[in-house]
Scaffold this active site. Structure first.
Site, PDB file in Angstrom:
ATOM      1  N   GLY A  12       0.785  -1.232   0.000  1.00 22.52           N
ATOM      2  CA  GLY A  12       0.000   0.000   0.000  1.00 22.52           C
ATOM      3  C   GLY A  12       0.814   1.277   0.000  1.00 22.52           C
ATOM      4  N   SER A  13       2.038   1.231  -0.535  1.00 24.41           N
ATOM      5  CA  SER A  13       2.816   2.483  -0.533  1.00 24.41           C
ATOM      6  C   SER A  13       2.226   3.501  -1.508  1.00 24.41           C
ATOM      7  CB  SER A  13       4.300   2.214  -0.827  1.00 24.41           C
ATOM      8  OG  SER A  13       4.510   1.861  -2.177  1.00 24.41           O
ATOM      9  N   ASN A  14       1.715   3.047  -2.634  1.00 22.60           N
ATOM     10  CA  ASN A  14       1.044   3.993  -3.543  1.00 22.60           C
ATOM     11  C   ASN A  14      -0.236   4.533  -2.912  1.00 22.60           C
ATOM     12  OD1 ASN A  14       2.267   4.399  -6.392  1.00 22.60           O
ATOM     13  ND2 ASN A  14       2.613   2.220  -5.958  1.00 22.60           N
ATOM     14  N   ARG A  64     -15.418 -15.604  -9.489  1.00 20.23           N
ATOM     15  CA  ARG A  64     -14.991 -14.224  -9.681  1.00 20.23           C
ATOM     16  C   ARG A  64     -16.205 -13.289  -9.623  1.00 20.23           C
ATOM     17  NH1 ARG A  64     -10.139 -12.062 -11.589  1.00 20.23           N
ATOM     18  NH2 ARG A  64      -9.335 -14.112 -12.046  1.00 20.23           N
ATOM     19  N   LEU A  92     -10.052  -7.287 -13.021  1.00 21.23           N
ATOM     20  CA  LEU A  92     -11.475  -6.943 -12.915  1.00 21.23           C
ATOM     21  C   LEU A  92     -12.168  -7.272 -14.235  1.00 21.23           C
ATOM     22  CD1 LEU A  92     -10.993  -3.543 -11.059  1.00 21.23           C
ATOM     23  CD2 LEU A  92     -11.888  -5.680 -10.078  1.00 21.23           C
ATOM     24  N   HIS A 108       0.585   1.080 -13.261  1.00 17.77           N
ATOM     25  CA  HIS A 108       1.217  -0.137 -13.744  1.00 17.77           C
ATOM     26  C   HIS A 108       2.725   0.119 -13.858  1.00 17.77           C
ATOM     27  CE1 HIS A 108       1.553  -3.959 -15.790  1.00 17.77           C
ATOM     28  NE2 HIS A 108       2.358  -3.375 -16.639  1.00 17.77           N
ATOM     29  N   THR A 140     -10.037   0.171 -18.588  1.00 21.23           N
ATOM     30  CA  THR A 140     -11.083  -0.256 -19.521  1.00 21.23           C
ATOM     31  C   THR A 140     -11.167  -1.784 -19.410  1.00 21.23           C
ATOM     32  OG1 THR A 140      -9.526  -0.544 -21.338  1.00 21.23           O
ATOM     33  CG2 THR A 140     -10.518   1.650 -21.101  1.00 21.23           C
ATOM     34  N   GLU A 173       6.685   6.210  -8.823  1.00 13.90           N
ATOM     35  CA  GLU A 173       5.263   5.860  -8.962  1.00 13.90           C
ATOM     36  C   GLU A 173       4.411   6.742  -8.044  1.00 13.90           C
ATOM     37  OE1 GLU A 173       4.060   1.760  -8.682  1.00 13.90           O
ATOM     38  OE2 GLU A 173       6.002   1.034  -9.339  1.00 13.90           O
TER      39      GLU A 173
END
Ligand code: GAR
Length: 201
Positions: A12-14, A64, A92, A108, A140, A173
Site C-alpha cells: 500500500g505504498s502507492n 470471480r 477486474l 502499472h 477499460t 510511482e
C-alpha cells in the site's frame, strides 16, 4: 469534493502516497481503502492514516462474479467518484469495469503499452531496454489498456536487477500517481509525462 476509494493487495505504498496527497486545496478526499488480501500491509497503513478500511477476500467466494458482487456492494455504499487501483492484483471483469466508466485509474509498473501483466521489471531487463518507468491509465475492460493519463521514465543501469529497478521506480510511482490523481480530480485528463532528471520535485 470528490470521493476516492483505493483498492490494494499489498504493502500500500502507492495508496499512502495518494492518501497523503489529498489534503488542503486538493479537489478529492479518500473515503475507503479495500484489500482483497486479508492482513495486507496497506490495511494497517490506511488505518493509521485515518481512512476506513474493508477486506473482500477473493478466496472466500466460489467465483470471480461472486467476489466482484461483494466488492461492488462495498464500493457502492462508499459512493466513490474515482476508484484508484494501487497494487491491486486481481483482474477486474468487463462487468465490473463498465459499472464505473472512466472512474477507475490504475498504476502499472512499466511504460505501457510495453509489458502489460506481471514481471515488468524482469521483462524490461531481459529485453535490453535502456529505460523503464510507470504508467497511470484509465481502466477499460482490456487488461493494462485504456487511455494513458501519465508516465514517468527511469534510466536502466547496467547493474540493475528486477529488485533494484522496482526499488528505484516505487517513489517515482508515488509522485506520478499523486500528480495524475490531482489533475484528474480537477477535470484534467491530458497526459502528463515526467522524467525525474529533467523535473526535480
Ligand atoms: C507497485 O509497483 C505497482 O505499480 C504494482 O504493484 C506495486 C504495489 O506496491 N502494480 C501492479 O503490478 C499492478 N498489476 P504498493 O502496494 O507499495 O503500492
Amino acid at each position: 469534493t470528490l470521493r476516492v476509494a483505493i483498492l490494494i493487495s499489498g504493502s500500500g505504498s502507492n495508496m499512502e502516497a495518494l492518501v497523503r496527497s489529498m489534503t488542503g486545496d486538493h479537489p478529492a478526499r479518500p473515503v475507503l481503502v479495500v484489500s482483497n488480501v486479508p492482513g495486507a500491509g496497506g490495511l494497517d497503513r490506511a488505518a493509521r492514516l485515518g481512512v476506513p478500511t474493508a477486506t473482500v477476500d477473493h478466496r472466500a467466494f466460489d467465483s470471480r462474479a461472486a467476489f466482484e458482487t461483494a466488492l461492488q456492494d462495498i464500493l457502492t455504499k462508499a459512493r466513490p467518484d474515482l476508484i484508484c487501483l494501487a497494487g491491486f492484483m486481481r483482474i477486474l471483469t468487463p462487468t465490473f469495469v463498465k459499472r464505473w466508466p472512466g472512474q477507475i485509474l490504475n498504476i502499472h509498473p512499466s511504460l505501457l503499452p510495453k509489458y502489460p501483466g506481471l514481471h515488468t521489471h524482469a521483462r524490461a531487463l531481459e529485453a535490453g531496454d535502456t529505460e523503464h518507468g510507470a504508467t497511470v491509465h484509465e481502466v477499460t475492460p482490456v487488461l493494462d489498456d485504456g487511455p494513458i493519463l501519465g508516465q514517468i521514465r527511469l534510466p536502466i543501469l547496467g547493474s540493475d536487477t528486477p529488485e533494484t529497478l522496482a526499488k528505484r521506480l516505487l517513489p517515482l510511482e508515488h509522485d506520478l500517481y499523486a500528480r495524475v490523481l490531482r489533475r484528474v480530480a480537477a477535470g484534467d485528463r491530458t497526459r502528463l509525462d515526467l522524467s525525474p532528471e529533467a523535473k526535480p520535485r
